[in-house]
Design a protein around this motif. Structure first.
Motif, PDB file in Angstrom:
ATOM      1  N   UNK A 152      43.997  29.423  41.465  1.00 28.59           N
ATOM      2  CA  UNK A 152      43.967  28.000  41.140  1.00 28.59           C
ATOM      3  C   UNK A 152      42.647  27.357  41.567  1.00 28.59           C
ATOM      4  N   UNK A 153      42.051  27.850  42.617  1.00 25.15           N
ATOM      5  CA  UNK A 153      40.752  27.322  43.043  1.00 25.15           C
ATOM      6  C   UNK A 153      39.676  27.644  42.015  1.00 25.15           C
ATOM      7  N   UNK A 154      39.696  28.874  41.489  1.00 27.52           N
ATOM      8  CA  UNK A 154      38.717  29.252  40.469  1.00 27.52           C
ATOM      9  C   UNK A 154      38.910  28.448  39.191  1.00 27.52           C
ATOM     10  N   UNK A 155      40.175  28.252  38.806  1.00 29.09           N
ATOM     11  CA  UNK A 155      40.447  27.505  37.585  1.00 29.09           C
ATOM     12  C   UNK A 155      40.038  26.053  37.735  1.00 29.09           C
ATOM     13  N   UNK A 156      40.331  25.461  38.900  1.00 27.58           N
ATOM     14  CA  UNK A 156      39.991  24.047  39.112  1.00 27.58           C
ATOM     15  C   UNK A 156      38.486  23.825  39.071  1.00 27.58           C
TER      16      UNK A 156
ATOM     17  N   UNK B 148      41.055  41.521  35.744  1.00 26.28           N
ATOM     18  CA  UNK B 148      41.549  40.719  36.860  1.00 26.28           C
ATOM     19  C   UNK B 148      42.924  40.167  36.478  1.00 26.28           C
ATOM     20  N   UNK B 149      43.978  40.931  36.761  1.00 27.60           N
ATOM     21  CA  UNK B 149      45.329  40.587  36.338  1.00 27.60           C
ATOM     22  C   UNK B 149      45.767  39.178  36.743  1.00 27.60           C
TER      23      UNK B 149
ATOM     24  N   UNK C   7      41.309  39.359  41.893  1.00 24.66           N
ATOM     25  CA  UNK C   7      41.042  40.697  42.402  1.00 24.66           C
ATOM     26  C   UNK C   7      39.571  40.868  42.751  1.00 24.66           C
ATOM     27  N   UNK C   8      38.694  40.345  41.910  1.00 20.33           N
ATOM     28  CA  UNK C   8      37.265  40.560  42.116  1.00 20.33           C
ATOM     29  C   UNK C   8      36.609  39.442  42.919  1.00 20.33           C
ATOM     30  N   UNK C   9      37.012  38.202  42.693  1.00 18.03           N
ATOM     31  CA  UNK C   9      36.401  37.094  43.447  1.00 18.03           C
ATOM     32  C   UNK C   9      36.959  36.984  44.851  1.00 18.03           C
TER      33      UNK C   9
ATOM     34  N   UNK D 266      37.160  37.681  33.372  1.00 15.69           N
ATOM     35  CA  UNK D 266      38.367  38.267  33.946  1.00 15.69           C
ATOM     36  C   UNK D 266      38.867  39.445  33.113  1.00 15.69           C
ATOM     37  N   UNK D 267      38.762  39.330  31.799  1.00 15.01           N
ATOM     38  CA  UNK D 267      39.181  40.435  30.920  1.00 15.01           C
ATOM     39  C   UNK D 267      38.282  41.644  31.120  1.00 15.01           C
TER      40      UNK D 267
END
Length: 313
Positions: A88-92, A278-279, A81-83, A273-274
């Motif tokens: 998956x791109x952020x997590x990777x 960011x759901x 939501x914010x980025x 995220x919390x």
């Protein structure tokens, strides 16, 4: 064995389904409106309503849940939501620091913890055993962030032996990468070393008191053969169980450790995220970590048959 694997796989799917429902409802029923947070303090009611419609937050919860499951099964974990980028791109991008910290911590914890437990059981009542008792009490009672700040103060600020904080990728140099992880690994691993060592000691002592252990020693078996070939193999099931449990505890410890040592891993990503509600990002991380834990438990259960042939399913 095939029937057992099938039953466990079905139960794992059921567990993941319950986890998905719980995570979805927990975030949706928590106080706060992500649309209002995205719009900002100066936003009007019309702007907030438009954002809610864009994110699908006005749909009934069952519809939102079905859409989320459908997209996730198709490999689409949503957009942050914010980025404004795929989850998956952020997590990777944050995966390498977290994996480096977790894998090295578990290697250290298992190696040192099992070794200490075996030595303590072998020299039960001796100096090593008493030192292990003191170390275990320390490892259990001191929180990770307290240990982390102490290590930073002594080894980084006072002596300048190690870096204070931060993370260097592997491609930046293997030595530099490892040096930056020494303090986080030790801070995170002390509790797991104590936990694994205590369980190993108790399990080994129980096995060493059995009649067949005395028989093996009476037949002239060496101390090495008695400890590692006979005792450790028969004491392996509880030890393997506690190692699997440690992975669950590791998830919470990584979040704290990454915050203390300023490591840009998944733990820091979840905290941010919390804060931003960011759901999609929170849900994806929780689902992926839950799935990893379920797979680890399944692997541990299957490994029991390799350690103890008496176990059959």
């Amino acid at each position: 064995m095939a029937g057992y694997i099938l039953r466990r796989s079905i139960s794992a799917i059921a567990v993941m389904a319950m986890v998905g429902v719980f995570v979805f409802l927990l975030l949706r029923l928590a106080p706060g409106d992500p649309a209002a947070m995205i719009a900002g303090r100066q936003a009007t009611a019309e702007m907030i309503a438009g954002i809610r419609e864009q994110l699908g937050l006005n749909d009934p919860m069952p519809v939102q849940f079905l859409h989320w499951v459908r997209d996730m099964l198709g490999g689409d974990f949503g957009t942050s939501i914010f980025a404004g980028r795929p989850v998956l791109e952020l997590i990777s991008q944050r995966l390498e620091p977290t994996l480096s910290l977790s894998i090295l911590t578990m290697i250290l914890s298992v190696t040192v913890g099992v070794s200490f437990g075996i030595l303590a059981a072998w020299r039960s009542g001796g100096l090593i055993d008493r030192l292990l008792t003191v170390f275990s009490a320390f490892g259990y009672s001191v929180p990770v962030f307290v240990t982390g700040y102490f290590l930073i103060y002594f080894f980084a600020i006072r002596t300048h032996w190690l870096p204070v904080q931060g993370y260097v990728p592997i491609d930046g140099g293997l030595g530099t990468w490892f040096v930056h992880l020494i303090l986080p690994i030790v801070a995170l691993g002390l509790g797991y070393i104590a936990f694994i060592a205590r369980v190993t000691r108790a399990s080994m002592l129980e096995v060493l008191s059995e009649d067949y252990m005395r028989t093996a020693a009476a037949k002239g078996a060496s101390s090495y053969a008695v400890l590692f070939h006979h005792a450790l193999k028969n004491a392996g099931v509880p030890i393997l169980t506690v190692i699997g449990i440690s992975f669950a505890y590791l998830i919470g410890g990584v979040v704290i450790t990454e915050t203390v040592f300023n490591i840009p891993g998944i733990g820091r990503l979840v905290v941010d995220a919390i804060d931003n509600r960011d759901y999609p990002l929170i849900q994806s991380v929780l689902i992926l970590t839950s799935g990893l834990y379920v797979l680890i438990n399944l692997a541990v259960d299957l490994a029991y048959t390799l350690i103890d042939p008496r176990i059959r399913y």
